[in-house]
Design a protein around this motif. Structure first.
Motif, PDB file in Angstrom:
ATOM      1  N   VAL A 553      12.663 -20.998  35.614  1.00 36.14           N
ATOM      2  CA  VAL A 553      12.297 -20.297  34.377  1.00 36.14           C
ATOM      3  C   VAL A 553      10.975 -19.565  34.558  1.00 36.14           C
ATOM      4  O   VAL A 553      10.793 -18.432  34.074  1.00 36.14           O
ATOM      5  N   LYS A 554      10.015 -20.166  35.249  1.00 38.49           N
ATOM      6  CA  LYS A 554       8.742 -19.492  35.501  1.00 38.49           C
ATOM      7  C   LYS A 554       8.936 -18.254  36.374  1.00 38.49           C
ATOM      8  O   LYS A 554       8.302 -17.211  36.148  1.00 38.49           O
ATOM      9  N   LEU A 555       9.820 -18.349  37.362  1.00 41.41           N
ATOM     10  CA  LEU A 555      10.120 -17.175  38.171  1.00 41.41           C
ATOM     11  C   LEU A 555      10.759 -16.077  37.333  1.00 41.41           C
ATOM     12  O   LEU A 555      10.467 -14.883  37.520  1.00 41.41           O
ATOM     13  N   LEU A 556      11.618 -16.456  36.396  1.00 51.09           N
ATOM     14  CA  LEU A 556      12.253 -15.465  35.526  1.00 51.09           C
ATOM     15  C   LEU A 556      11.233 -14.812  34.598  1.00 51.09           C
ATOM     16  O   LEU A 556      11.318 -13.609  34.317  1.00 51.09           O
ATOM     17  N   VAL A 557      10.267 -15.593  34.104  1.00 52.06           N
ATOM     18  CA  VAL A 557       9.213 -15.012  33.271  1.00 52.06           C
ATOM     19  C   VAL A 557       8.401 -14.000  34.075  1.00 52.06           C
ATOM     20  O   VAL A 557       8.110 -12.882  33.605  1.00 52.06           O
ATOM     21  N   ALA A 558       8.020 -14.374  35.290  1.00 51.56           N
ATOM     22  CA  ALA A 558       7.255 -13.448  36.133  1.00 51.56           C
ATOM     23  C   ALA A 558       8.066 -12.197  36.444  1.00 51.56           C
ATOM     24  O   ALA A 558       7.539 -11.071  36.425  1.00 51.56           O
ATOM     25  N   TYR A 559       9.356 -12.361  36.702  1.00 55.27           N
ATOM     26  CA  TYR A 559      10.221 -11.201  36.965  1.00 55.27           C
ATOM     27  C   TYR A 559      10.327 -10.309  35.739  1.00 55.27           C
ATOM     28  O   TYR A 559      10.276  -9.071  35.839  1.00 55.27           O
ATOM     29  N   SER A 560      10.462 -10.921  34.558  1.00 56.00           N
ATOM     30  CA  SER A 560      10.602 -10.147  33.331  1.00 56.00           C
ATOM     31  C   SER A 560       9.338  -9.354  33.028  1.00 56.00           C
ATOM     32  O   SER A 560       9.392  -8.173  32.655  1.00 56.00           O
ATOM     33  N   VAL A 561       8.187  -9.993  33.208  1.00 52.77           N
ATOM     34  CA  VAL A 561       6.917  -9.303  32.955  1.00 52.77           C
ATOM     35  C   VAL A 561       6.730  -8.147  33.938  1.00 52.77           C
ATOM     36  O   VAL A 561       6.311  -7.044  33.572  1.00 52.77           O
ATOM     37  N   GLU A 562       7.098  -8.387  35.197  1.00 46.29           N
ATOM     38  CA  GLU A 562       6.973  -7.339  36.195  1.00 46.29           C
ATOM     39  C   GLU A 562       7.955  -6.203  35.917  1.00 46.29           C
ATOM     40  O   GLU A 562       7.624  -5.020  36.091  1.00 46.29           O
ATOM     41  N   ARG A 563       9.168  -6.555  35.471  1.00 48.77           N
ATOM     42  CA  ARG A 563      10.182  -5.538  35.207  1.00 48.77           C
ATOM     43  C   ARG A 563       9.799  -4.674  34.015  1.00 48.77           C
ATOM     44  O   ARG A 563       9.949  -3.448  34.032  1.00 48.77           O
ATOM     45  N   GLU A 564       9.324  -5.317  32.985  1.00 48.12           N
ATOM     46  CA  GLU A 564       8.982  -4.570  31.787  1.00 48.12           C
ATOM     47  C   GLU A 564       7.698  -3.768  31.951  1.00 48.12           C
ATOM     48  O   GLU A 564       7.476  -2.794  31.250  1.00 48.12           O
ATOM     49  N   GLY A 565       6.835  -4.223  32.888  1.00 46.35           N
ATOM     50  CA  GLY A 565       5.576  -3.545  33.090  1.00 46.35           C
ATOM     51  C   GLY A 565       4.663  -3.657  31.890  1.00 46.35           C
ATOM     52  O   GLY A 565       3.789  -2.813  31.668  1.00 46.35           O
ATOM     53  N   SER A 566       4.867  -4.716  31.112  1.00 43.91           N
ATOM     54  CA  SER A 566       4.092  -4.903  29.892  1.00 43.91           C
ATOM     55  C   SER A 566       3.047  -5.957  30.159  1.00 43.91           C
ATOM     56  O   SER A 566       3.342  -7.101  30.406  1.00 43.91           O
ATOM     57  N   PHE A 567       1.788  -5.579  30.089  1.00 44.15           N
ATOM     58  CA  PHE A 567       0.689  -6.509  30.316  1.00 44.15           C
ATOM     59  C   PHE A 567      -0.221  -6.533  29.083  1.00 44.15           C
ATOM     60  O   PHE A 567      -1.433  -6.365  29.174  1.00 44.15           O
ATOM     61  N   GLY A 568       0.396  -6.715  27.930  1.00 44.17           N
ATOM     62  CA  GLY A 568      -0.351  -6.798  26.683  1.00 44.17           C
ATOM     63  C   GLY A 568      -1.194  -8.052  26.627  1.00 44.17           C
ATOM     64  O   GLY A 568      -1.234  -8.848  27.548  1.00 44.17           O
ATOM     65  N   SER A 569      -1.840  -8.209  25.527  1.00 45.35           N
ATOM     66  CA  SER A 569      -2.791  -9.313  25.380  1.00 45.35           C
ATOM     67  C   SER A 569      -2.130 -10.663  25.520  1.00 45.35           C
ATOM     68  O   SER A 569      -2.554 -11.485  26.310  1.00 45.35           O
ATOM     69  N   SER A 570      -1.054 -10.897  24.766  1.00 42.45           N
ATOM     70  CA  SER A 570      -0.453 -12.238  24.786  1.00 42.45           C
ATOM     71  C   SER A 570       0.354 -12.459  26.036  1.00 42.45           C
ATOM     72  O   SER A 570       0.241 -13.485  26.699  1.00 42.45           O
ATOM     73  N   VAL A 571       1.179 -11.456  26.378  1.00 40.36           N
ATOM     74  CA  VAL A 571       2.062 -11.631  27.532  1.00 40.36           C
ATOM     75  C   VAL A 571       1.269 -11.662  28.817  1.00 40.36           C
ATOM     76  O   VAL A 571       1.570 -12.378  29.748  1.00 40.36           O
ATOM     77  N   SER A 572       0.177 -10.886  28.882  1.00 42.79           N
ATOM     78  CA  SER A 572      -0.618 -10.842  30.101  1.00 42.79           C
ATOM     79  C   SER A 572      -1.235 -12.189  30.403  1.00 42.79           C
ATOM     80  O   SER A 572      -1.181 -12.665  31.533  1.00 42.79           O
ATOM     81  N   GLY A 573      -1.805 -12.825  29.383  1.00 39.35           N
ATOM     82  CA  GLY A 573      -2.411 -14.136  29.600  1.00 39.35           C
ATOM     83  C   GLY A 573      -1.398 -15.150  30.051  1.00 39.35           C
ATOM     84  O   GLY A 573      -1.647 -15.967  30.939  1.00 39.35           O
ATOM     85  N   GLN A 574      -0.198 -15.075  29.457  1.00 46.83           N
ATOM     86  CA  GLN A 574       0.832 -16.032  29.848  1.00 46.83           C
ATOM     87  C   GLN A 574       1.296 -15.768  31.267  1.00 46.83           C
ATOM     88  O   GLN A 574       1.517 -16.688  32.051  1.00 46.83           O
ATOM     89  N   SER A 575       1.473 -14.489  31.633  1.00 44.45           N
ATOM     90  CA  SER A 575       1.985 -14.171  32.960  1.00 44.45           C
ATOM     91  C   SER A 575       1.024 -14.612  34.045  1.00 44.45           C
ATOM     92  O   SER A 575       1.433 -15.100  35.094  1.00 44.45           O
ATOM     93  N   VAL A 576      -0.288 -14.453  33.803  1.00 46.63           N
ATOM     94  CA  VAL A 576      -1.264 -14.877  34.811  1.00 46.63           C
ATOM     95  C   VAL A 576      -1.182 -16.377  35.022  1.00 46.63           C
ATOM     96  O   VAL A 576      -1.184 -16.861  36.159  1.00 46.63           O
TER      97      VAL A 576
END
Length: 587
Positions: A553-576
């Motif tokens: 699931v963590k790999l899927l989250v990282a893939y989704s964030v990378e695919r969407e190219g969205s590094f907003g405030s909430s999602v960015s903190g979670q992705s890091v």
């Protein structure tokens, strides 16, 4: 002259062959001695650290969660409607004994496993390092890599899996117990039978524990010498583990450590006798007879004696009495027995999923298979890895189709009891269903994994955990084949499996599925999806499942964030944070 030259050449060849054989023997002896002493040094250095981590971790989990386990169990016992008041009273009386066994055996078992794992894993890993082809690799693996940091990380992984079992798997079992029985007749017992159950349970402990101990101790010398005889026979005849030269040092280590195996078998026999004796109370409940419960206690001693005789090639049968404790035949009752649970390869028969009474652990003393034959078997770790890889692939496909979202995945990671069944069970069920459908399309007799390996009755791992779901999956595969589903039916089955038969949630995914016009066929497809989800639900209770699935699931989250190219405030903190955890998580 030619005859003399031929004679000289022949003697030269024989001499060189003899020298080559002597060098091989000398090399094996040197490798064994070097690995033995080097492994002993690593065990003394790494063993205390790994053992301390496992003991402190597992014992800490047991003691920290013990009040919660007591409360969860009592609450579930009160709330469940699957048993009547009489049976609840009997279980409540037995709970202090069961909790005491959990504390005693849990702490003792954790300490025993920790010492064995911490000290023997570096030793065995050092011997494994000597199987490397290059001398440089042997040195690097033997000194630095194998059995050092990996042993310490492995001990931490064991603690984590144990914590998952206590904190997640056990509450799931209790939650299923609390669920409404939906009109099914609850299990019941007469209040008058409760004293009989208690008496037979106490009698079972008083009789089976000392007699099992006596039988195990008396026969332990036979097991010691029979095992040594088998191993030495394989050594002399170069069979089994001694067939390959690179495996001879490891097999030699097995000869040295065989007495520890015997001691462990005796200890397991003593521990198992506790549960065998307590099961006499269950016999009283099932048979509604005090006399049959007493007969069970006596029969189990005779069964254990006969079982150990068969494994150690002693006299057939037993001289002890074996009274019948069943009104019906044992083959029809699915009763516990002390027969070994051996899966028949290629015989078309599957092991019974009903439990078997614990017995003395006696390793197989028949001639061992060659190493080449053992390597051809698919290992359980390969199946687990392939399943998780398949889940990741299916998850990426669903993310690309926007069927599941990053928010769904992150919510599941943050929340222990997330209500999102699609992530909790549906994704794995959908992945397993795709594997089954792919196996059917390819004409496989078993299951065709994503890496092209086919798992069938001939090469599947002989593992008890695999027995619990491999046969049901094959049965489900046959049922799907018998339905002869169309493409629309297959799409409908995949949708119902992914969304765990939730029609409201399934409506958001337009995958071309059509609900069959025949209501009977619709019910059949929905039943198949429910059974697939049920298989995955049982698998999710295994200790290693949660750790591996969370990594996916963590790999899927990282893939989704990378695919969407969205590094907003909430999602960015979670992705890091997720990427940091992923890099420090053992696969």
């Amino acid at each position: 002259m030619g005859t003399v030259k031929a004679w000289v050449a022949e003697n030269y060849a024989e001499t060189m062959g003899s020298m080559h054989s002597s060098l091989r023997v000398a090399y094996v002896v040197f490798s064994f001695c070097a690995a033995f002493f080097l492994g002993g040094i690593k065990a003394m250095v790494v063993g205390p650290v790994a053992a301390a981590l496992m003991i402190l971790g597992n014992v800490g989990v047991i003691l920290a969660l013990f009040p919660a386990h007591v409360w969860w169990t009592i609450y579930s016992l009160i709330k469940t409607d699957r048993i009547n008041a009489g049976l609840k009273l009997a279980v409540a009386i037995a709970l202090p004994v069961l909790f005491g066994l959990w504390l005693g055996l849990g702490i003792f078992g954790s300490a025993l496993v920790a010492v064995g794992y911490g000290f023997f894993t570096p030793w065995i890993s050092t011997f494994e390092a000597f199987r490397q082809e290059s001398e440089t690799k042997k040195f690097v693996h033997g000194i630095v890599q194998d059995g050092t940091w990996g042993t310490i990380k492995g001990s931490c992984t064991v603690v984590r899996d144990f914590a998952d079992m206590c904190f997640h798997s056990y509450p799931v079992y209790l939650q299923e117990l609390r669920q409404c029985s939906q009109g099914r007749q609850p299990h019941s017992i007469r209040v008058l039978d409760v004293p009989s159950c208690i008496l037979v349970g106490i009698l079972g402990l008083a009789v089976d524990i000392p007699l099992y101990t006596v039988i195990a101790v008396i026969k332990s010398p036979y097991m010691l010498f029979k095992g040594w005889q088998r191993l030495l026979h394989d050594l002399i005849s170069r069979e089994g583990p001694f067939l390959e030269t690179v495996c001879v040092p490891i097999a030699g280590l097995a000869i040295l450590f065989w007495p520890l195996v015997v001691v462990g078998s005796v200890l397991l026999a003593v521990v198992s006798s506790i549960f065998v004796g307590l099961y006499g109370a269950v016999i009283v409940y099932q048979e509604k007879s005090f006399r049959r419960g007493v007969s069970y206690v006596v029969t189990m001693v005779a069964e254990f004696d006969e079982y150990t005789n068969d494994w150690l090639y002693l006299r057939e049968g037993t001289l002890l009495p074996k009274p019948s404790y069943r009104k019906r035949k044992a083959s029809d009752s699915g009763e516990f027995s002390v027969r070994p649970n051996v899966s028949v390869k290629g015989g078309g028969e599957y092991p019974s999923t009903s439990g078997e009474a614990p017995a003395m652990l006696v390793p197989t003393l028949v001639p061992a298979r060659s190493v080449r034959e053992a390597i051809q078997e698919v290992k359980m770790v390969q199946i687990w890895a392939n399943m998780m890889k398949s889940c990741e692939t299916s998850g990426r496909d669903l993310l690309n189709l926007n069927v599941i979202t990053t928010a769904d995945l992150t919510e599941w990671l943050r929340t222990k009891d997330s209500g999102n069944e699609t992530i909790n069970l549906g994704l794995t069920s959908y992945s397993l269903m795709r594997t089954v459908l792919h196996s059917i399309k390819a004409g496989s007799n078993g299951l065709l994994l994503g890496n092209g390996v086919e798992v069938d009755q001939q090469n599947r791992p002989q593992d008890l955990l695999l027995d619990w779901f491999f046969h049901p999956v094959l049965v489900l595969k046959d049922q799907i084949q018998a339905l002869k589903m169309t493409e629309q039916d297959v799409r409908f089955l995949e949708k119902m499996t992914l969304f765990v038969s939730n029609s409201a949630s399934a409506s958001v995914w337009d995958n071309g599925a059509e609900i069959p016009q025949d209501p009977v066929r619709t019910a059949q497809i929905q039943a198949i999806s429910r059974r697939m989800v049920g298989i995955v639900r049982s698998m999710s209770k295994f200790p290693t499942y949660r750790r591996r699935y969370r990594h996916v699931v963590k790999l899927l989250v990282a893939y989704s964030v990378e695919r969407e190219g969205s590094f907003g405030s909430s999602v960015s903190g979670q992705s890091v944070s997720f990427e940091f955890e992923i890099t420090h998580l053992e696969v």
